[in-house]
Design a protein around this motif. Structure first.
Motif, PDB file in Angstrom:
ATOM      1  N   LEU A 121     -21.254  16.441-146.548  1.00 12.99           N
ATOM      2  CA  LEU A 121     -20.801  15.969-145.243  1.00 12.99           C
ATOM      3  C   LEU A 121     -20.880  17.079-144.200  1.00 12.99           C
ATOM      4  O   LEU A 121     -20.518  18.226-144.472  1.00 12.99           O
ATOM      5  N   PHE A 122     -21.342  16.686-143.016  1.00 12.40           N
ATOM      6  CA  PHE A 122     -21.468  17.617-141.892  1.00 12.40           C
ATOM      7  C   PHE A 122     -21.001  16.928-140.613  1.00 12.40           C
ATOM      8  O   PHE A 122     -21.173  15.711-140.458  1.00 12.40           O
ATOM      9  N   LEU A 123     -20.436  17.708-139.706  1.00 15.20           N
ATOM     10  CA  LEU A 123     -20.054  17.170-138.403  1.00 15.20           C
ATOM     11  C   LEU A 123     -21.294  16.977-137.545  1.00 15.20           C
ATOM     12  O   LEU A 123     -22.238  17.765-137.634  1.00 15.20           O
ATOM     13  N   THR A 124     -21.265  15.964-136.710  1.00 16.03           N
ATOM     14  CA  THR A 124     -22.315  15.802-135.712  1.00 16.03           C
ATOM     15  C   THR A 124     -21.955  16.683-134.511  1.00 16.03           C
ATOM     16  O   THR A 124     -20.792  17.108-134.374  1.00 16.03           O
ATOM     17  N   ASN A 133     -17.570   6.354-144.092  1.00 13.92           N
ATOM     18  CA  ASN A 133     -18.347   5.260-143.490  1.00 13.92           C
ATOM     19  C   ASN A 133     -17.923   5.015-142.048  1.00 13.92           C
ATOM     20  O   ASN A 133     -18.766   4.823-141.164  1.00 13.92           O
ATOM     21  N   GLN A 134     -16.617   5.009-141.780  1.00 14.74           N
ATOM     22  CA  GLN A 134     -16.115   4.791-140.423  1.00 14.74           C
ATOM     23  C   GLN A 134     -16.603   5.890-139.484  1.00 14.74           C
ATOM     24  O   GLN A 134     -17.030   5.624-138.356  1.00 14.74           O
ATOM     25  N   LEU A 135     -16.526   7.131-139.942  1.00 14.90           N
ATOM     26  CA  LEU A 135     -16.890   8.263-139.088  1.00 14.90           C
ATOM     27  C   LEU A 135     -18.404   8.384-138.905  1.00 14.90           C
ATOM     28  O   LEU A 135     -18.865   8.825-137.850  1.00 14.90           O
ATOM     29  N   VAL A 136     -19.175   7.973-139.898  1.00 17.99           N
ATOM     30  CA  VAL A 136     -20.637   7.922-139.745  1.00 17.99           C
ATOM     31  C   VAL A 136     -20.982   6.860-138.709  1.00 17.99           C
ATOM     32  O   VAL A 136     -21.780   7.097-137.790  1.00 17.99           O
ATOM     33  N   ASP A 137     -20.355   5.685-138.819  1.00 16.25           N
ATOM     34  CA  ASP A 137     -20.594   4.600-137.852  1.00 16.25           C
ATOM     35  C   ASP A 137     -20.197   5.011-136.436  1.00 16.25           C
ATOM     36  O   ASP A 137     -20.825   4.576-135.468  1.00 16.25           O
ATOM     37  N   ALA A 138     -19.171   5.853-136.312  1.00 15.09           N
ATOM     38  CA  ALA A 138     -18.707   6.318-134.999  1.00 15.09           C
ATOM     39  C   ALA A 138     -19.546   7.478-134.469  1.00 15.09           C
ATOM     40  O   ALA A 138     -19.326   7.952-133.351  1.00 15.09           O
ATOM     41  N   GLY A 139     -20.510   7.943-135.271  1.00 14.91           N
ATOM     42  CA  GLY A 139     -21.369   9.040-134.833  1.00 14.91           C
ATOM     43  C   GLY A 139     -20.712  10.405-134.905  1.00 14.91           C
ATOM     44  O   GLY A 139     -21.152  11.348-134.234  1.00 14.91           O
ATOM     45  N   LEU A 140     -19.691  10.541-135.739  1.00 13.83           N
ATOM     46  CA  LEU A 140     -18.968  11.809-135.818  1.00 13.83           C
ATOM     47  C   LEU A 140     -19.241  12.586-137.104  1.00 13.83           C
ATOM     48  O   LEU A 140     -18.925  13.772-137.190  1.00 13.83           O
ATOM     49  N   LEU A 141     -19.824  11.927-138.082  1.00 12.69           N
ATOM     50  CA  LEU A 141     -20.086  12.560-139.372  1.00 12.69           C
ATOM     51  C   LEU A 141     -21.506  12.230-139.805  1.00 12.69           C
ATOM     52  O   LEU A 141     -22.017  11.150-139.526  1.00 12.69           O
ATOM     53  N   ARG A 142     -22.120  13.184-140.494  1.00 13.74           N
ATOM     54  CA  ARG A 142     -23.478  13.018-141.001  1.00 13.74           C
ATOM     55  C   ARG A 142     -23.457  13.253-142.509  1.00 13.74           C
ATOM     56  O   ARG A 142     -22.813  14.187-142.986  1.00 13.74           O
ATOM     57  N   ALA A 191     -13.536  16.731-150.807  1.00 18.47           N
ATOM     58  CA  ALA A 191     -12.731  16.433-149.615  1.00 18.47           C
ATOM     59  C   ALA A 191     -11.518  15.601-150.004  1.00 18.47           C
ATOM     60  O   ALA A 191     -10.408  15.835-149.506  1.00 18.47           O
ATOM     61  N   ALA A 192     -11.703  14.648-150.907  1.00 16.23           N
ATOM     62  CA  ALA A 192     -10.586  13.818-151.359  1.00 16.23           C
ATOM     63  C   ALA A 192      -9.522  14.678-152.035  1.00 16.23           C
ATOM     64  O   ALA A 192      -8.322  14.510-151.777  1.00 16.23           O
ATOM     65  N   ARG A 193      -9.941  15.609-152.879  1.00 14.49           N
ATOM     66  CA  ARG A 193      -8.978  16.508-153.538  1.00 14.49           C
ATOM     67  C   ARG A 193      -8.242  17.358-152.509  1.00 14.49           C
ATOM     68  O   ARG A 193      -7.022  17.506-152.565  1.00 14.49           O
ATOM     69  N   ALA A 194      -8.974  17.916-151.554  1.00 16.55           N
ATOM     70  CA  ALA A 194      -8.360  18.780-150.551  1.00 16.55           C
ATOM     71  C   ALA A 194      -7.359  18.032-149.687  1.00 16.55           C
ATOM     72  O   ALA A 194      -6.348  18.596-149.263  1.00 16.55           O
ATOM     73  N   LEU A 195      -7.626  16.744-149.427  1.00 20.33           N
ATOM     74  CA  LEU A 195      -6.757  15.943-148.568  1.00 20.33           C
ATOM     75  C   LEU A 195      -5.717  15.144-149.358  1.00 20.33           C
ATOM     76  O   LEU A 195      -4.905  14.432-148.758  1.00 20.33           O
ATOM     77  N   HIS A 196      -5.759  15.267-150.681  1.00 16.21           N
ATOM     78  CA  HIS A 196      -4.839  14.530-151.551  1.00 16.21           C
ATOM     79  C   HIS A 196      -4.960  13.022-151.321  1.00 16.21           C
ATOM     80  O   HIS A 196      -3.967  12.308-151.193  1.00 16.21           O
ATOM     81  N   LEU A 197      -6.216  12.560-151.254  1.00 19.38           N
ATOM     82  CA  LEU A 197      -6.500  11.141-151.065  1.00 19.38           C
ATOM     83  C   LEU A 197      -7.393  10.653-152.204  1.00 19.38           C
ATOM     84  O   LEU A 197      -8.090  11.442-152.851  1.00 19.38           O
ATOM     85  N   ALA A 198      -7.413   9.366-152.412  1.00 20.54           N
ATOM     86  CA  ALA A 198      -8.297   8.772-153.406  1.00 20.54           C
ATOM     87  C   ALA A 198      -9.735   8.842-152.906  1.00 20.54           C
ATOM     88  O   ALA A 198      -9.996   8.735-151.697  1.00 20.54           O
ATOM     89  N   GLY A 199     -10.658   9.017-153.838  1.00 28.33           N
ATOM     90  CA  GLY A 199     -12.069   9.117-153.473  1.00 28.33           C
ATOM     91  C   GLY A 199     -12.569   7.918-152.694  1.00 28.33           C
ATOM     92  O   GLY A 199     -13.322   8.063-151.725  1.00 28.33           O
ATOM     93  N   ASN A 200     -12.148   6.702-153.098  1.00 28.19           N
ATOM     94  CA  ASN A 200     -12.618   5.509-152.380  1.00 28.19           C
ATOM     95  C   ASN A 200     -12.059   5.465-150.961  1.00 28.19           C
ATOM     96  O   ASN A 200     -12.703   4.944-150.050  1.00 28.19           O
ATOM     97  N   SER A 201     -10.863   6.024-150.743  1.00 29.13           N
ATOM     98  CA  SER A 201     -10.307   6.084-149.385  1.00 29.13           C
ATOM     99  C   SER A 201     -11.135   7.014-148.512  1.00 29.13           C
ATOM    100  O   SER A 201     -11.424   6.709-147.352  1.00 29.13           O
ATOM    101  N   VAL A 202     -11.541   8.145-149.073  1.00 30.34           N
ATOM    102  CA  VAL A 202     -12.372   9.092-148.312  1.00 30.34           C
ATOM    103  C   VAL A 202     -13.742   8.482-148.058  1.00 30.34           C
ATOM    104  O   VAL A 202     -14.302   8.645-146.970  1.00 30.34           O
ATOM    105  N   SER A 203     -14.288   7.756-149.025  1.00 30.77           N
ATOM    106  CA  SER A 203     -15.573   7.077-148.811  1.00 30.77           C
ATOM    107  C   SER A 203     -15.487   6.101-147.644  1.00 30.77           C
ATOM    108  O   SER A 203     -16.406   6.027-146.821  1.00 30.77           O
ATOM    109  N   THR A 204     -14.384   5.375-147.556  1.00 27.19           N
ATOM    110  CA  THR A 204     -14.180   4.450-146.434  1.00 27.19           C
ATOM    111  C   THR A 204     -14.111   5.218-145.125  1.00 27.19           C
ATOM    112  O   THR A 204     -14.725   4.820-144.123  1.00 27.19           O
ATOM    113  N   LEU A 205     -13.372   6.326-145.111  1.00 22.86           N
ATOM    114  CA  LEU A 205     -13.280   7.153-143.902  1.00 22.86           C
ATOM    115  C   LEU A 205     -14.649   7.699-143.512  1.00 22.86           C
ATOM    116  O   LEU A 205     -15.001   7.726-142.329  1.00 22.86           O
TER     117      LEU A 205
END
Length: 174
Positions: free
Chosen positions: A115-118, A93-102, A77-91
């Motif tokens: 990763l899967f959508l809720t 965590n945020q989306l898991v906490d928000a109940g949007l990602l599993r 996902a980080a490669r596809a979005l052209h983001l650093a891996g740690n940035s995607v890991s932070t995202l």
């Protein structure tokens, strides 16, 4: 709104020869102003319609990536979005906490996750996509047929512009 496919095939013929030269700074500024303005207006209208805190751009992009590729790993996902891996890991965590990602352990590598959508994320993406489509369709319906055809004719060129920018190596600094 259906636009004849002939608009796509004749679009290149409608471009004046002078347009094939490099774009001026004014043209670049105009494209940015219009694209950013369109996104801003859509974002504001959606925020007013749904009233919930909006997702940040990178959060929405990650959800869309997971929607397009269910089970994608963080690194992919980080490669596809052209983001650093740690940035995607932070995202993540945020989306898991928000109940949007599993997250699920990757059966091939227990250290990695898939990763899967809720169901809530699937519904939220579908509602927002439908609302964006409705807003755009309403705006397009207010234009004349020539303006709608011009917008449709410009879509392939805008797609090529996007591809050209994505393929260019990132430049350092401002």
């Amino acid at each position: 709104m259906a636009v004849p496919t002939s608009v796509f095939t004749s679009a290149a013929a409608c471009v004046p020869a002078s347009a094939h030269a490099s774009a001026s700074p004014t043209t670049s500024d105009d494209v940015l102003r219009i694209v950013v303005g369109l996104r801003r207006v859509l974002r504001r209208r959606l925020r007013a319609r749904f009233g919930e805190p909006p997702l940040r751009g990178a959060q929405a992009e990650l959800l869309q990536q997971v929607e397009a590729e269910p089970g994608v790993g963080v690194a992919a996902a980080a490669r596809a979005l052209h983001l650093a891996g740690n940035s995607v890991s932070t995202l993540v965590n945020q989306l898991v906490d928000a109940g949007l990602l599993r997250r699920e352990p990757d059966p091939a590598d227990r250290r990695a996750v898939r990763l899967f959508l809720t169901p809530g994320a699937v519904e939220r993406l579908a509602q927002r996509r439908a609302a964006r489509r409705e807003l755009l369709d309403d705006g397009l319906a207010r234009l004349g047929p020539g303006e709608r055809a011009a917008i449709v004719a410009a879509l392939p060129a805008l797609q090529h512009l996007l591809a050209a920018i994505e393929d260019r190596p990132a430049q350092e600094g401002p």
